[in-house]
Design an enzyme around this catalytic site. Structure first.
Site, PDB file in Angstrom:
ATOM      1  N   ASP A 294       0.867  -1.180   0.000  1.00 60.58           N
ATOM      2  CA  ASP A 294       0.000   0.000   0.000  1.00 60.58           C
ATOM      3  C   ASP A 294       0.905   1.232   0.000  1.00 60.58           C
ATOM      4  O   ASP A 294       2.123   1.128   0.157  1.00 60.58           O
ATOM      5  CB  ASP A 294      -0.891  -0.021   1.257  1.00 60.58           C
ATOM      6  CG  ASP A 294      -2.009   1.019   1.242  1.00 60.58           C
ATOM      7  OD1 ASP A 294      -2.307   1.575   0.160  1.00 60.58           O
ATOM      8  OD2 ASP A 294      -2.588   1.276   2.317  1.00 60.58           O
ATOM      9  N   TYR A 468      -5.083   4.206   0.478  1.00 64.63           N
ATOM     10  CA  TYR A 468      -6.091   3.271  -0.054  1.00 64.63           C
ATOM     11  C   TYR A 468      -5.675   2.716  -1.411  1.00 64.63           C
ATOM     12  O   TYR A 468      -6.448   2.712  -2.355  1.00 64.63           O
ATOM     13  CB  TYR A 468      -7.477   3.927  -0.125  1.00 64.63           C
ATOM     14  CG  TYR A 468      -7.888   4.636   1.140  1.00 64.63           C
ATOM     15  CD1 TYR A 468      -7.657   4.060   2.397  1.00 64.63           C
ATOM     16  CD2 TYR A 468      -8.485   5.889   1.105  1.00 64.63           C
ATOM     17  CE1 TYR A 468      -8.023   4.716   3.563  1.00 64.63           C
ATOM     18  CE2 TYR A 468      -8.862   6.552   2.275  1.00 64.63           C
ATOM     19  CZ  TYR A 468      -8.615   5.955   3.496  1.00 64.63           C
ATOM     20  OH  TYR A 468      -8.981   6.608   4.653  1.00 64.63           O
ATOM     21  N   HIS A 469      -4.417   2.218  -1.465  1.00 65.24           N
ATOM     22  CA  HIS A 469      -3.888   1.640  -2.701  1.00 65.24           C
ATOM     23  C   HIS A 469      -3.412   0.201  -2.473  1.00 65.24           C
ATOM     24  O   HIS A 469      -2.273  -0.130  -2.806  1.00 65.24           O
ATOM     25  CB  HIS A 469      -2.720   2.482  -3.226  1.00 65.24           C
ATOM     26  CG  HIS A 469      -3.081   3.895  -3.546  1.00 65.24           C
ATOM     27  ND1 HIS A 469      -2.132   4.906  -3.683  1.00 65.24           N
ATOM     28  CD2 HIS A 469      -4.283   4.485  -3.779  1.00 65.24           C
ATOM     29  CE1 HIS A 469      -2.745   6.042  -3.972  1.00 65.24           C
ATOM     30  NE2 HIS A 469      -4.036   5.819  -4.024  1.00 65.24           N
ATOM     31  N   PRO A 470      -4.242  -0.690  -1.938  1.00 63.95           N
ATOM     32  CA  PRO A 470      -3.767  -2.058  -1.716  1.00 63.95           C
ATOM     33  C   PRO A 470      -3.562  -2.783  -3.046  1.00 63.95           C
ATOM     34  O   PRO A 470      -4.304  -2.574  -4.003  1.00 63.95           O
ATOM     35  CB  PRO A 470      -4.898  -2.698  -0.903  1.00 63.95           C
ATOM     36  CG  PRO A 470      -6.123  -1.948  -1.303  1.00 63.95           C
ATOM     37  CD  PRO A 470      -5.658  -0.532  -1.537  1.00 63.95           C
TER      38      PRO A 470
END
Length: 553
Positions: A294, A468-470
């Site tokens: 992330d 919020y970049h998994p």
């Protein structure tokens, strides 16, 4: 309801899933089912760009996941929003459009994702885009995905870019074009004042053709197999167990949290995790759910000496007026995500391409829409792009309703602390330049007196938030690599007729926000699924700083 039969079943209507539905159904010959647990995306909270903080905090649109205790962040649990709505996370995200850096895709190819180098993916970015304001010939002009720019009419935008130039950095007219490194106008997935999600760009046009069906409220339990061959999926809808069968292939496009869960419930994953959960093993792949990555960021906030920020619009009356203007005309402040300036820099000499990203926002507030201090301010969202920390997603049991264990292991690698400290110090260096003098008030956070490594580390530990970049949990690579799950054509290794195409297959996280690379993944995967020749490789050579080995800027 009896069993339904389709050529292709796509699980998830998000960034990649909608793109695949559009491309797989393009010639009208295939019958395609898209399964989506979420409901409609109609309504101003999803469609109005400036309302972006609402849907990601609403159970109606968000899966509501949170992490396990993150020791590197002082034992905090962080929220992990994922879109539970038509369009998936492209319907609840910040709408910031970043392709990533050419260096990201070079790395993918080096670690086994053959055919995913920059010259391979650039033609897909061009195919998907309809860029308004981007650089020719780098950008697409005829794709379904409209990419636009905000007005940038707040003087703080230009002042920030001028300050970056005064600090020795460069203006870039298009970070998605020839040169990512530098500061300049931001691209956003907004068209005619509306959020241009993958549902608006791809899914609705696909559904109009008549050969693509959408089943909302479908909670997919697992992929069904005959031997090692995927033949369909079982899902729960309105409390009833249902089955859909695929004569062609099943494609998971449920994202970095849900795709590995479905694989694990289907019997594909680490043997011990499956056995503990009571799931029979169909194919042992120890990497399913591992390699979770992330972007972390902090909100570096400064008071503004002039009353020109968006703070004056945070009151109820002003918000109502913005909403009315947007509802009637799709214009005004409601028509932008307000992230209208971005920057990408290298943290030190010897880093070959940018590893720090800046989002500039002409207001000081948090992602949930609350202001930290009464008064005018502005902020930088800043954080390192390539953390070495790795986490996991694991099912707790075999039940479809059970939320998984999500652990990012944030800040568990020592290098992350060095990189994050540099983010803070390089930010201060930019903001102290003369072009910011008319606007720069006291530092709200971290605060001017927070200068030592220990003080900065405490600020990061207490305040860092997920961007919020998994991604990364179904890693793509060479078929003979035990640390990967899918091959470079997105096929799950060890079984037949099952693919995964979404951000979960990224070998390593890309520079910037992940919506654009996720859509590109769906576009490229569609050609692999259809057995088509990939688009011809591009010959364009992007910018690399000539002095990167000896100079930070």
């Amino acid at each position: 309801m009896g069993t339904q039969n389709f050529d292709y079943i796509i699980v998830g209507s998000g960034s990649a899933g909608s793109a695949m539905a559009y491309r797989l159904g393009e010639d009208g010959t295939h019958k395609i089912l898209v399964l989506e647990f979420g409901g409609t995306d109609f309504g101003p909270l999803v469609q109005m760009p400036a309302a972006l903080s609402y849907p990601m905090n609403m159970p109606r649109y968000d899966w509501g996941y949170s992490t396990e205790l993150e020791e590197g962040l002082g034992g905090r649990r962080l929220v992990c929003p994922r879109g539970k709505v038509i369009g998936g996370s492209s319907s609840i995200n910040g709408m910031i459009y970043v392709r990533g850096n050419a260096g990201d895709y070079s790395y993918w190819e080096e670690v086994g994702a053959t055919g995913w180098g920059y010259s391979d993916v650039l033609p897909y970015f061009r195919r998907m885009e309809q860029s308004h304001g981007g650089e020719t010939p780098w950008r697409g002009r005829n794709g379904p995905l409209h990419v636009t720019r905000g007005p940038r009419d707040n003087p703080l935008h230009d002042a920030f870019v001028e300050a970056a130039k005064a600090a020795g950095y460069t203006y870039t007219p298009d970070y998605n074009g020839y040169r990512q490194e530098g500061f300049g106008p931001a691209d956003m997935t907004v068209w005619k004042g509306r959020r241009w999600s993958s549902a608006n760009a791809y899914l609705r046009p696909a559904l109009k053709r008549g050969n693509v069906s959408l089943q909302k409220g479908a909670l997919v339990d697992k992929v069904l197999f005959e031997g090692k061959r995927a033949v369909g999926v079982s899902y729960v809808r309105n409390g009833q167990q249902q089955v859909a069968r695929a004569t062609g292939e099943v494609i998971l496009a449920s994202g970095a949290i849900n795709s590995p869960q479905i694989l694990q419930r289907s019997g594909i994953g680490p043997g011990n995790t499956l056995q503990e959960s009571g799931v029979p093993v169909i194919a042992e792949r120890k990497a399913v759910g591992e390699n979770l990555q992330d972007h972390l960021e902090v909100y570096f906030q400064v008071a503004c000496l002039q009353p020109i920020t968006l703070y004056k619009h945070l009151g109820l009356i002003s918000k109502a007026l913005i909403g009315v203007q947007w509802l009637l005309f799709k214009s005004g402040l409601g028509a932008s995500n307000q992230f209208e300036t971005l920057g990408f820099i290298r943290s030190r000499a010897g880093v070959s391409y940018p590893d720090i990203q800046y989002h500039f926002l002409p207001v000081a507030m948090s992602y949930d829409g609350t202001a930290p201090a009464a008064g005018h301010g502005f902020q930088l969202h800043v954080g390192p792009m390539r953390s070495k920390s790795r986490g996991y997603v694991r099912i707790r049991d075999k039940h479809v309703q059970s939320a998984p264990k999500i652990k990012f292991n944030y800040m568990s690698h020592e290098d992350d602390w060095h990189e994050f400290r540099r983010c803070i110090r390089l930010s201060r260096d930019i903001l102290r330049q003369a072009p910011m003098d008319p606007f720069r008030g006291p530092e709200i956070q971290p605060g001017e007196d927070q200068t030592s490594d220990e003080q900065i580390d405490t600020f990061i530990r207490d305040n860092a938030e997920s961007a919020y970049h998994p991604c990364g949990t179904v890693r793509m690579g060479a078929a003979n690599d035990p640390g990967v799950v899918v091959d470079p054509e997105c096929r799950v290794i060890g079984v037949d007729r099952l693919r995964v195409a979404d951000s979960s297959i990224f070998p390593r996280i890309t520079n910037g926000n992940l919506n654009a690379p996720s859509i590109m993944t769906g576009e490229k995967a569609a050609d692999h699924i259809l057995g088509r020749q990939p688009l011809a490789r591009a010959n364009d050579v992007p910018f690399t700083h000539p002095n990167w080995e000896i100079s930070q800027r």
